[in-house]
Design a protein around this motif. Structure first.
Motif, PDB file in Angstrom:
ATOM      1  N   GLY A  27     -12.604 -11.951 -65.481  1.00 57.65           N
ATOM      2  CA  GLY A  27     -12.140 -10.878 -65.600  1.00 57.65           C
ATOM      3  C   GLY A  27     -11.236 -10.426 -64.607  1.00 57.65           C
ATOM      4  N   ALA A  28     -11.387  -9.439 -63.731  1.00 55.47           N
ATOM      5  CA  ALA A  28     -10.370  -9.267 -62.557  1.00 55.47           C
ATOM      6  C   ALA A  28     -10.475 -10.103 -61.524  1.00 55.47           C
ATOM      7  N   ILE A  29     -11.586 -10.949 -61.528  1.00 57.56           N
ATOM      8  CA  ILE A  29     -11.711 -11.741 -60.285  1.00 57.56           C
ATOM      9  C   ILE A  29     -12.100 -13.331 -60.743  1.00 57.56           C
ATOM     10  N   SER A 133     -23.161 -10.825 -58.906  1.00 57.75           N
ATOM     11  CA  SER A 133     -22.084 -10.087 -58.448  1.00 57.75           C
ATOM     12  C   SER A 133     -22.363  -8.479 -58.812  1.00 57.75           C
ATOM     13  N   PHE A 134     -24.006  -8.424 -59.019  1.00 63.45           N
ATOM     14  CA  PHE A 134     -24.536  -6.982 -59.209  1.00 63.45           C
ATOM     15  C   PHE A 134     -24.126  -6.297 -58.043  1.00 63.45           C
ATOM     16  N   THR A 147     -19.332  -6.648 -61.004  1.00 67.82           N
ATOM     17  CA  THR A 147     -17.685  -6.990 -60.932  1.00 67.82           C
ATOM     18  C   THR A 147     -17.247  -7.864 -61.902  1.00 67.82           C
ATOM     19  N   VAL A 148     -18.239  -8.770 -62.436  1.00 74.08           N
ATOM     20  CA  VAL A 148     -17.436  -9.680 -63.669  1.00 74.08           C
ATOM     21  C   VAL A 148     -17.899  -8.997 -65.234  1.00 74.08           C
ATOM     22  N   PHE A 149     -18.776  -7.984 -65.093  1.00 78.00           N
ATOM     23  CA  PHE A 149     -19.109  -7.221 -66.523  1.00 78.00           C
ATOM     24  C   PHE A 149     -19.063  -5.908 -66.199  1.00 78.00           C
ATOM     25  N   GLY A 175      -1.510   1.741 -56.683  1.00 84.89           N
ATOM     26  CA  GLY A 175      -2.475   2.515 -56.504  1.00 84.89           C
ATOM     27  C   GLY A 175      -3.878   2.537 -56.968  1.00 84.89           C
ATOM     28  N   ALA A 176      -4.030   1.750 -57.996  1.00 82.87           N
ATOM     29  CA  ALA A 176      -5.253   1.328 -58.776  1.00 82.87           C
ATOM     30  C   ALA A 176      -6.276   0.729 -57.780  1.00 82.87           C
ATOM     31  N   GLU A 177      -7.435   1.093 -57.753  1.00 85.65           N
ATOM     32  CA  GLU A 177      -8.766   0.413 -57.113  1.00 85.65           C
ATOM     33  C   GLU A 177      -8.995  -0.846 -57.472  1.00 85.65           C
ATOM     34  N   VAL A 178      -8.967  -1.894 -56.479  1.00 82.79           N
ATOM     35  CA  VAL A 178      -9.216  -3.333 -56.864  1.00 82.79           C
ATOM     36  C   VAL A 178     -10.420  -3.799 -56.120  1.00 82.79           C
ATOM     37  N   LEU A 179     -11.400  -4.703 -56.467  1.00 84.14           N
ATOM     38  CA  LEU A 179     -12.520  -5.280 -55.598  1.00 84.14           C
ATOM     39  C   LEU A 179     -11.839  -5.847 -54.504  1.00 84.14           C
ATOM     40  N   GLU A 180     -12.405  -5.702 -53.291  1.00 88.69           N
ATOM     41  CA  GLU A 180     -11.821  -6.312 -52.063  1.00 88.69           C
ATOM     42  C   GLU A 180     -13.227  -7.349 -52.040  1.00 88.69           C
TER      43      GLU A 180
END
Length: 247
Positions: A27-29, A133-134, A147-149, A175-180
């Motif tokens: 996904g995003a990571i 990743s929970f 974070t994965v699902f 300006g979008a929130e993304v996982l750090e």
């Protein structure tokens, strides 16, 4: 002879390439790499124990029978009956979930999927990363997110092992929130490395579950390579004898 040696090396590549794992998109990571080794019987046995104790309550493995699993993984029928047969009456039964699908839909909004082929559809690195990743999310009905699902209906059933994680987000250039990162809020009963090893064992078992015949193919493959190595010697000697008057 050089060509035959190259052929033997190429025949051995697929198993090694599969075991190496790698980075794939989650996904995003990026997925974390995981070493899959279907020759590690102890890992498969530990993964089977985790699956039966913590996954089989909700998720079926409807294409696998307990006795087939025991035979493949070197577990006697007696041990299967005493330690793994919680959701069935006979070792010849299919590995069906304990929870009825109607109840699951009412409680979670969706019936948990059968996991027989999850490793083939999602890939091992995805499963391994997903199970690590929970994080706590008060806006989620279950109190958990992943974070994965994102917005997954499944709660974190192994939180007592891993502990509680929280997600730290940052804003990107749009300006979008993304996982750090994810960080531990409450320490679980396992150390991070210990939990990672347990999730590797579970992933290893799910890979086996998706294609049990692969274990048989690996065994046959070893004998095939031995045959080819022996045949190579005789082929080389025959070649020398055939061409001796020319060379």
């Amino acid at each position: 002879m050089k060509k035959l040696l190259i052929l033997l090396v190429m025949l051995g590549l697929p198993a090694g390439a599969f075991a190496a794992g790698g980075h794939k998109s989650c996904g995003a990571i990026e997925c974390d790499p995981v070493k899959i080794d279907l020759g590690d019987q102890a890992s498969l046995q530990r993964g089977a124990r985790i699956f039966v104790n913590y996954c089989l309550s909700c998720h079926s493995a409807g294409f696998m029978r307990y006795n087939r699993m025991g035979k493949d993984l070197g577990i006697s029928e007696e041990l299967v009956k005493d330690n793994l047969l919680f959701a069935a009456d006979k070792v010849g039964d299919l590995m069906k979930a304990v929870m009825p699908k109607d109840d699951a839909r009412r409680w979670f909004g969706v019936a948990p999927p059968d996991l027989s082929l999850i490793a083939r559809s999602r890939k091992p690195a995805w499963i391994y990363t997903y199970m690590r990743s929970f994080y706590r999310d008060g806006k989620s009905p279950s109190g958990w997110n992943n974070t994965v699902f994102p917005h997954v209906a499944m709660p974190h059933v192994l939180y007592e092992w891993q502990g509680d994680q929280r997600a730290i987000f940052k804003k990107d250039e749009h300006g979008a929130e993304v996982l750090e990162r994810l960080e531990i809020e409450r320490v679980g009963s396992m150390q991070p490395q210990e939990y990672d090893r347990a999730m590797r064992d579970l992933t290893n078992f799910l890979v086996y579950l998706g294609e049990p015949a692969k274990l048989v193919r690996y065994q046959i493959g070893i004998y095939v390579l031995i045959f080819l190595a022996v045949f190579l010697v005789f082929a080389y000697l025959l070649k020398k004898e055939y061409w001796k008057d020319i060379h």
